[in-house]
Design an enzyme around this catalytic site. Sequence first.
Site, PDB file in Angstrom:
ATOM      1  N   LYS A   1     -10.064  12.347   8.922  1.00 48.20           N
ATOM      2  CA  LYS A   1      -9.562  11.790  10.174  1.00 48.20           C
ATOM      3  C   LYS A   1      -9.718  12.807  11.302  1.00 48.20           C
ATOM      4  O   LYS A   1      -9.574  14.017  11.098  1.00 48.20           O
ATOM      5  CB  LYS A   1      -8.092  11.395  10.031  1.00 48.20           C
ATOM      6  CG  LYS A   1      -7.869  10.176   9.163  1.00 48.20           C
ATOM      7  CD  LYS A   1      -6.410   9.790   9.141  1.00 48.20           C
ATOM      8  CE  LYS A   1      -6.176   8.574   8.269  1.00 48.20           C
ATOM      9  NZ  LYS A   1      -6.815   7.350   8.795  1.00 48.20           N
TER      10      LYS A   1
ATOM     11  N   ASP B   1     -12.143   6.745   4.231  1.00 46.07           N
ATOM     12  CA  ASP B   1     -10.924   6.485   4.995  1.00 46.07           C
ATOM     13  C   ASP B   1     -10.552   4.999   4.968  1.00 46.07           C
ATOM     14  O   ASP B   1      -9.544   4.609   5.541  1.00 46.07           O
ATOM     15  CB  ASP B   1     -11.088   6.969   6.444  1.00 46.07           C
ATOM     16  CG  ASP B   1      -9.759   7.080   7.173  1.00 46.07           C
ATOM     17  OD1 ASP B   1      -8.716   7.198   6.487  1.00 46.07           O
ATOM     18  OD2 ASP B   1      -9.745   7.053   8.414  1.00 46.07           O
TER      19      ASP B   1
ATOM     20  N   ASP C   1      -2.592  10.322   4.080  1.00 46.81           N
ATOM     21  CA  ASP C   1      -4.000   9.931   4.210  1.00 46.81           C
ATOM     22  C   ASP C   1      -4.740  10.899   5.122  1.00 46.81           C
ATOM     23  O   ASP C   1      -4.632  10.828   6.345  1.00 46.81           O
ATOM     24  CB  ASP C   1      -4.101   8.505   4.761  1.00 46.81           C
ATOM     25  CG  ASP C   1      -5.536   8.028   4.855  1.00 46.81           C
ATOM     26  OD1 ASP C   1      -6.407   8.637   4.195  1.00 46.81           O
ATOM     27  OD2 ASP C   1      -5.797   7.050   5.583  1.00 46.81           O
TER      28      ASP C   1
ATOM     29  N   GLU D   1      -9.496   3.547   2.324  1.00 43.85           N
ATOM     30  CA  GLU D   1      -9.003   3.693   0.955  1.00 43.85           C
ATOM     31  C   GLU D   1      -7.933   2.685   0.590  1.00 43.85           C
ATOM     32  O   GLU D   1      -7.752   2.332  -0.573  1.00 43.85           O
ATOM     33  CB  GLU D   1      -8.473   5.118   0.738  1.00 43.85           C
ATOM     34  CG  GLU D   1      -7.039   5.375   1.173  1.00 43.85           C
ATOM     35  CD  GLU D   1      -6.789   5.181   2.666  1.00 43.85           C
ATOM     36  OE1 GLU D   1      -5.650   4.809   3.021  1.00 43.85           O
ATOM     37  OE2 GLU D   1      -7.709   5.398   3.473  1.00 43.85           O
TER      38      GLU D   1
ATOM     39  N   LYS E   1       0.833  -1.210   0.000  1.00 42.00           N
ATOM     40  CA  LYS E   1       0.000   0.000   0.000  1.00 42.00           C
ATOM     41  C   LYS E   1       0.863   1.253   0.000  1.00 42.00           C
ATOM     42  O   LYS E   1       1.695   1.442   0.882  1.00 42.00           O
ATOM     43  CB  LYS E   1      -0.906  -0.020   1.230  1.00 42.00           C
ATOM     44  CG  LYS E   1      -1.719   1.252   1.451  1.00 42.00           C
ATOM     45  CD  LYS E   1      -2.481   1.170   2.773  1.00 42.00           C
ATOM     46  CE  LYS E   1      -3.142   2.488   3.137  1.00 42.00           C
ATOM     47  NZ  LYS E   1      -3.785   2.435   4.469  1.00 42.00           N
TER      48      LYS E   1
ATOM     49  N   ARG F   1      -7.566  -0.512   1.041  1.00 39.15           N
ATOM     50  CA  ARG F   1      -8.026  -1.768   0.453  1.00 39.15           C
ATOM     51  C   ARG F   1      -8.473  -1.580  -0.998  1.00 39.15           C
ATOM     52  O   ARG F   1      -8.433  -2.510  -1.789  1.00 39.15           O
ATOM     53  CB  ARG F   1      -9.135  -2.373   1.305  1.00 39.15           C
ATOM     54  CG  ARG F   1     -10.410  -1.559   1.392  1.00 39.15           C
ATOM     55  CD  ARG F   1     -11.255  -1.930   2.590  1.00 39.15           C
ATOM     56  NE  ARG F   1     -10.611  -1.529   3.833  1.00 39.15           N
ATOM     57  CZ  ARG F   1     -11.090  -1.816   5.045  1.00 39.15           C
ATOM     58  NH1 ARG F   1     -12.220  -2.504   5.159  1.00 39.15           N
ATOM     59  NH2 ARG F   1     -10.460  -1.409   6.135  1.00 39.15           N
TER      60      ARG F   1
END
Length: 494
Positions: A273, A342, A266, A344, A261, A346
């Site tokens: 978040k 959030d 993020d 994301e 990944k 996967r």
Amino acid sequence: MVSVSLVDSAAPLTADVIVVATVSTGDGVALADGAGAVDAALGGALPDALRAVEATGKADEAIKIPTLGRAGAPLIIASGLGKAAPGTLDPEAVRRAVGTALRGVQSARRVAVAIGSGSDPELVGAICDGALLGSYRFTKYKPTAQQNALRRVDIAVPDPAHAGARAAIRRSRIVIDAVNNTRDLVNTPANHLNPVTFAAYAREQGEAAGLAVEVLDERALKRGGFGGILAVGGGSGTPPRLVRLSYAPARSRARVALVGKGITFDTGGLDLKQAAMGDMKSDMAGAAAVIESVIAAARLRLPISVTATVPMAENAVSGSSYRPSDILVMRDGRTVEVDNTDAEGRLILADAILRACEDSPDYLIETATLTGGQVIALGHGTTGVMGSDAFRDRVVAAGSAAGESLWPMPLPPRLRTVLESPVADVVNLPKDRAASMLVAGTFLAGFVPDGLDWVHLDIAGPAFLKSASGYNPQGGTGAIVRTIVASLTDLAEN
């Protein structure tokens, strides 16, 4: 760069610092094997000195003892191995003890390590690992900071010409270079490391290692139908990338796909978040680990074909961000309902897994800083491992032997039902947050072909630490590189 050499343990040690080990016994602290000559140079006073300063020999204890000119170094560091009988040397305890000692060394240019009384390659490798891991510093953005003065580490052994010990140092050098390069990448902030610059780094390093390199830009991603990567990266001013690094030796015993990944930052997207967002520069730790692992495999000349497929994106907030309730079309045409932006990682991993499996690999190893559930379940020191049972356990065994902490977890079939969507083939995150680490693994499992030996390594906790511990510094740890390289070695040799 720190060099590591073997020196004759029968000769007097000369250095700025000498590292010995201690153990915690029922009778108090005791010197570990290998410290005899150092103690003799001090007239047998080292045990009394340790007791005087109330040393315990516990793990992560590093006691500094001035020699007052009575030995070949002005300072001795006695580093704890923990509870063990004298003469018992666990490689990971030694690795941790040496790393702890080296983290405390600031101005020394030369360090000697006197631990163990033989030339055992496993022990020599552990000492070298600990020295290179513990001496790591990240000062790229501190131009006025005092740089690490350390230039040389000597390991005292009876036979400095021992072929196995010398080979162990070479292997350690390659593997720990990969770990420390991963640390550098994870510690680099997102204004310096974004999908475009990360891909450029991968290209440069991959080509330097003799790998075949392919980089897909946003146009190629669109032509290739990588809907997950494009959606997650769509909100950023820096477009996403997909990098492929391939090592193909002339005689290969197996084909391994690596996937990692690569979220360079993020924010959580529109599901923003609420805490610890500054740590999210580390959300590309899985990508860094697989990039450095395939390079290490090439440098080690492993007789195994390895291809790393690395999706890179920044999950940012803008008018072009993907939204909760969006339906994405993945590379294989399957649809995914977005419940939460959030979740994301996967999504980009699913596209990358699909592409990686088009090469018909024999094994798939995928890693990611994927879920807060991993941290809740296993903390910051242990990786959660999911996948096909036999291969999962094989990777756990290889990683444990390499000194990393991993724990096998199940993927119960019943969890597939919580990922059902009324409007798409699957949802990226169910409303029920129970077993979130396993649910994420189950989502990814849905994109792995039936019958393929595969493993998912969730490193959300181990990849980035708030405080230093053992041979790990604060910040990026380089987690899971040693496990991946050990697993590749196992597959190449067995």
